[in-house]
Structures are given as structure tokens and as C-alpha cells.
Motif scaffolding. Structure first.
Motif, PDB file in Angstrom:
ATOM      1  N   ALA A   1     -18.569   5.550 -23.897  1.00 57.49           N
ATOM      2  CA  ALA A   1     -19.602   6.545 -24.178  1.00 57.49           C
ATOM      3  C   ALA A   1     -21.015   5.981 -24.182  1.00 57.49           C
ATOM      4  O   ALA A   1     -21.967   6.693 -23.848  1.00 57.49           O
ATOM      5  CB  ALA A   1     -19.316   7.202 -25.530  1.00 57.49           C
TER       6      ALA A   1
ATOM      7  N   ALA B   1     -19.205  10.685 -38.423  1.00 56.24           N
ATOM      8  CA  ALA B   1     -18.293  10.912 -37.301  1.00 56.24           C
ATOM      9  C   ALA B   1     -17.010  10.133 -37.529  1.00 56.24           C
ATOM     10  O   ALA B   1     -17.015   9.067 -38.160  1.00 56.24           O
ATOM     11  CB  ALA B   1     -18.940  10.492 -35.984  1.00 56.24           C
TER      12      ALA B   1
ATOM     13  N   GLU C   1     -11.842  10.650 -33.108  1.00 58.15           N
ATOM     14  CA  GLU C   1     -11.981  11.956 -32.469  1.00 58.15           C
ATOM     15  C   GLU C   1     -12.700  11.839 -31.122  1.00 58.15           C
ATOM     16  O   GLU C   1     -13.572  10.979 -30.949  1.00 58.15           O
ATOM     17  CB  GLU C   1     -12.753  12.910 -33.384  1.00 58.15           C
ATOM     18  N   PRO C   2     -12.359  12.729 -30.162  1.00 60.85           N
ATOM     19  CA  PRO C   2     -12.978  12.649 -28.819  1.00 60.85           C
ATOM     20  C   PRO C   2     -14.491  12.814 -28.813  1.00 60.85           C
ATOM     21  O   PRO C   2     -15.171  12.280 -27.937  1.00 60.85           O
ATOM     22  CB  PRO C   2     -12.292  13.802 -28.057  1.00 60.85           C
ATOM     23  N   ASP C   3     -15.020  13.589 -29.770  1.00 62.28           N
ATOM     24  CA  ASP C   3     -16.459  13.847 -29.785  1.00 62.28           C
ATOM     25  C   ASP C   3     -17.211  12.932 -30.746  1.00 62.28           C
ATOM     26  O   ASP C   3     -18.330  13.242 -31.173  1.00 62.28           O
ATOM     27  CB  ASP C   3     -16.727  15.301 -30.148  1.00 62.28           C
TER      28      ASP C   3
ATOM     29  N   ARG D   1     -14.304   8.056 -35.595  1.00 64.50           N
ATOM     30  CA  ARG D   1     -14.190   7.386 -34.303  1.00 64.50           C
ATOM     31  C   ARG D   1     -12.850   7.643 -33.624  1.00 64.50           C
ATOM     32  O   ARG D   1     -12.682   7.296 -32.451  1.00 64.50           O
ATOM     33  CB  ARG D   1     -14.451   5.885 -34.464  1.00 64.50           C
TER      34      ARG D   1
ATOM     35  N   ALA E   1     -24.958  10.058 -28.046  1.00 61.53           N
ATOM     36  CA  ALA E   1     -24.672   9.535 -26.706  1.00 61.53           C
ATOM     37  C   ALA E   1     -25.806   9.744 -25.711  1.00 61.53           C
ATOM     38  O   ALA E   1     -25.806   9.128 -24.632  1.00 61.53           O
ATOM     39  CB  ALA E   1     -23.392  10.175 -26.159  1.00 61.53           C
ATOM     40  N   ASP E   2     -26.778  10.615 -26.043  1.00 64.80           N
ATOM     41  CA  ASP E   2     -27.882  10.856 -25.112  1.00 64.80           C
ATOM     42  C   ASP E   2     -29.105  10.002 -25.423  1.00 64.80           C
ATOM     43  O   ASP E   2     -30.158  10.168 -24.820  1.00 64.80           O
ATOM     44  CB  ASP E   2     -28.267  12.333 -25.123  1.00 64.80           C
TER      45      ASP E   2
ATOM     46  N   TYR F   1     -19.009  10.372 -30.537  1.00 63.14           N
ATOM     47  CA  TYR F   1     -20.335   9.848 -30.167  1.00 63.14           C
ATOM     48  C   TYR F   1     -21.250  10.919 -29.594  1.00 63.14           C
ATOM     49  O   TYR F   1     -22.338  10.599 -29.092  1.00 63.14           O
ATOM     50  CB  TYR F   1     -20.166   8.698 -29.170  1.00 63.14           C
ATOM     51  N   SER F   2     -20.851  12.168 -29.675  1.00 60.53           N
ATOM     52  CA  SER F   2     -21.625  13.233 -29.035  1.00 60.53           C
ATOM     53  C   SER F   2     -23.038  13.363 -29.604  1.00 60.53           C
ATOM     54  O   SER F   2     -23.983  13.691 -28.871  1.00 60.53           O
ATOM     55  CB  SER F   2     -20.888  14.572 -29.156  1.00 60.53           C
ATOM     56  N   ALA F   3     -23.200  13.085 -30.879  1.00 61.62           N
ATOM     57  CA  ALA F   3     -24.517  13.260 -31.508  1.00 61.62           C
ATOM     58  C   ALA F   3     -25.512  12.180 -31.119  1.00 61.62           C
ATOM     59  O   ALA F   3     -26.727  12.367 -31.304  1.00 61.62           O
ATOM     60  CB  ALA F   3     -24.361  13.291 -33.030  1.00 61.62           C
TER      61      ALA F   3
END
Length: 324
Positions: free
Chosen positions: A82, A47, A51-53, A49, A59-60, A55-57
Motif C-alpha cells: 500500500a 486502524a 483489515e483490507p482497508d 492492520r 495511502a494517498d 491504510y486507506s486513510a
């Protein structure tokens, strides 16, 4: 199983921290751009850092420990936004350069900090780190450890600062070596000792701020020890600071510098208190041991290689000739 996220994890220090968590049996995930592999048995999430996404992978997921060493305040702030609610503990590796001044001897962690950087400001390392610290503490407070290293040294150092001297003395052999005439000193911490501390505060979920710095030594003592470790038998030629500056030789680091050399008035830079670090069980191995480890690494990498910091041997010889 303990779940650990290293923001980075493929670089020099962050890789060492990741390896310690792997060795402790944790499930380690490294989030990085992907130019280098993650340590064995650690997962790599690629990723950017910026970019806006970024931490998307991840973050859950819930994290027992998150470690960050970034010197970009915006990257740290985005990570905190995030992930802070999903972290049981967060360790941020900052720097002693975060302090507002370095002309006061022996200050501890309560000393004033540089003004935090603001969005749009020109990049300033000290202010970026101050802003990053503020982001972490505002969101996590008693779930955060702030570790402020001094000069990190040892095998693999990409800055080429500390290794310059033991390498140069070894390369010179029986020939002369140029050193600065200086009353200043230096404080270093071995990368392995620092990584041990970063791992320990995360494992213990310690909250607080600690200067991770070694004891301060006069620079001439450090150079004498480096010369002894390297087996140098040539002359040591000292030049005054003003003369060196007039000949375009720089302080501290970078091309055409004499690494570790500081202005005499920068006494705070090498005398920061390490009482908290030592109280946390932080190790400070003997300087000779670090020099020996560093020399082994320098020999493996090539004593005469092009360096990120220091004088080339050719430039050094030219300067020595002018001094005679």
C-alpha cells in the motif's frame, strides 16, 4: 516539514521512536489499533492492520520516513504493497532471532536467515520476521534499513525478562536468590539506545542491515552486577540446568523461568557482531547504567508484582528449599 509514519507508535519501542521524531520537529502520524494514546504532538490514525482497508486513510500521502516493527509478515507485506511507492525511506525493525542458527560464535549480518514464513504456515516468530524483511527489501531495496535488535531492555519493558534479576535481588534483600549454573551469556541493548539508532537511520536515509546488539557478557557477570546494583546481601544459590529443567524451570522467558538463561550451546545468540551498529554511531551505554534505570522502573512498578517472566518469590523459595 518532515512527514513520518510510525506503524504502531503507541507501544514501548515504537513510542520511543515516535517521540524522537516529534522532538526533531517532524509531523508524526501513528497508525495503531487505538488501545493506547499516541505520544504528545503525534497524530493517531486508528486502524486494524489485519483489515483490507487498514491504510486507506493515509495511502494517498507522501512519507519521508516509514517505520514498522510488526512481527506479522502479512501485515508488513500489506503495508509495503500500500505504501512503498509513497515512502522516501523505510525502516523495518526485525530481530536477531531471524537467523537460521545460533550455535556459531560471532556471526555478522551475512549469516543465513530462517526460511521465510509462507501464508497459512503455523506462526513462527523467526520465519515471520524473515518473510517481513524479504517484503521490505523486495519493494524498497536501497530505500530501506533493516535493524535487527537483540534483547531490548530498560524502563518499561513489557516482557519482564531483564528486569527480573535486579528486581529479585532487591526484593530478596538479605535472603537467598536462585540462579542457574551456566556457561552461557547474554547480550542486551537499552531501549533508548535502540530508539536513537532507528531514528538516526531514518533521518539519514541509510540503507543496509545492522545487528543492533550489545556486547556479550557471561550471564554470571551480569547477575553479579545486578546484585551489586540492587544491594543484595543474601546467599546466591546456583542450580544445574538439568536439575532446574526437572523441576519445571524454563529457559529465557515466560512464567516459571529464570530469564536470560540460555542453553550453553546457544553461543551465537549472545555473540552476534555489532560492528555495523557501532559504525553507524550506535550507542552502547554501560550495563550498570541500564540496570540502575531498570531498577528505578521496577521499584515504581512494584518489586513483588506478578510478572510475565520469572519465578514468583513463593515458587523460588520452594525450589531453594528442595536444594538444601
Amino acid at each position: 516539514m518532515t512527514d513520518v509514519l510510525i506503524l504502531g507508535g503507541t507501544g514501548w519501542l515504537s513510542g520511543q521512536v515516535a517521540r524522537r521524531w516529534v522532538d526533531a520537529g517532524a509531523a508524526v502520524t501513528c497508525l495503531a489499533r487505538g488501545g493506547r494514546p499516541a505520544p504528545a504532538a503525534a497524530a493517531l490514525v486508528v486502524a486494524d492492520r489485519g483489515e483490507p482497508d487498514a491504510y486507506s486513510a493515509i495511502a494517498d500521502r507522501e512519507w519521508d520516513e516509514i517505520v514498522d516493527i510488526s512481527s506479522r509478515a502479512e501485515h508488513v507485506a500489506a503495508a509495503v504493497a500500500a505504501l512503498a511507492d509513497r515512502a522516501a525511506h523505510w525502516t523495518y525493525v526485525s530481530t536477531v532471532s531471524v537467523y537460521a542458527r545460533d550455535d556459531v560464535e560471532g556471526e555478522d549480518e551475512s549469516a543465513p536467515l530462517a526460511e521465510p514464513a509462507q501464508p497459512g504456515d503455523e506462526y513462527d516468530y523467526s520465519r515471520e520476521k524473515a518473510a517481513a524483511e524479504a517484503s521490505v527489501l523486495a519493494a524498497l531495496d536501497d530505500r530501506a534499513a533493516i535493524v535487527r535488535p537483540g534483547l531490548v531492555v530498560g524502563p518499561g519493558d513489557p516482557t519482564d525478562r531483564f528486569g527480573y534479576w535486579v528486581s529479585r535481588f532487591a526484593l530478596a534483600g538479605s535472603e537467598p536468590v536462585l540462579v542457574p549454573a551456566s556457561t552461557a551469556g547474554v547480550s542486551v541493548i537499552d531501549v533508548d539506545d535502540l530508539a536513537d539508532l532507528v531514528f538516526a537511520v531514518g533521518r539519514e536515509r541509510w540503507s543496509g542491515v545492522a545487528n543492533a546488539v550489545g556486547h556479550g557478557f557471561p550471564l554470571d557477570e551480569v547477575l553479579t552486577l545486578a546484585r551489586d546494583v540492587a544491594g543484595h546481601t543474601g546467599e546466591v544459590v546456583s542450580a544445574p540446568g538439568e536439575w532446574l529443567e526437572e523441576h519445571d524451570v524454563s529457559y529465557w522467558m515466560g512464567p516459571r523461568s529464570l530469564p536470560l538463561w540460555l542453553p550453553d550451546e546457544a553461543i551465537g545468540h549472545w555473540t552476534r557482531s555489532n560492528a555495523v551498529y557501532r559504525a553507524r554511531g550506535g550507542r552502547l551505554r554501560p550495563l550498570r547504567e541500564t540496570l540502575e534505570r531498570t531498577l528505578d522502573d521496577e521499584r515504581a512498578r512494584g518489586l513483588g508484582r506478578e510478572r510475565a517472566s520469572g519465578l514468583s518469590r513463593a515458587d523460588e523459595r520452594e525450589i531453594l528449599a528442595e536444594l538444601r
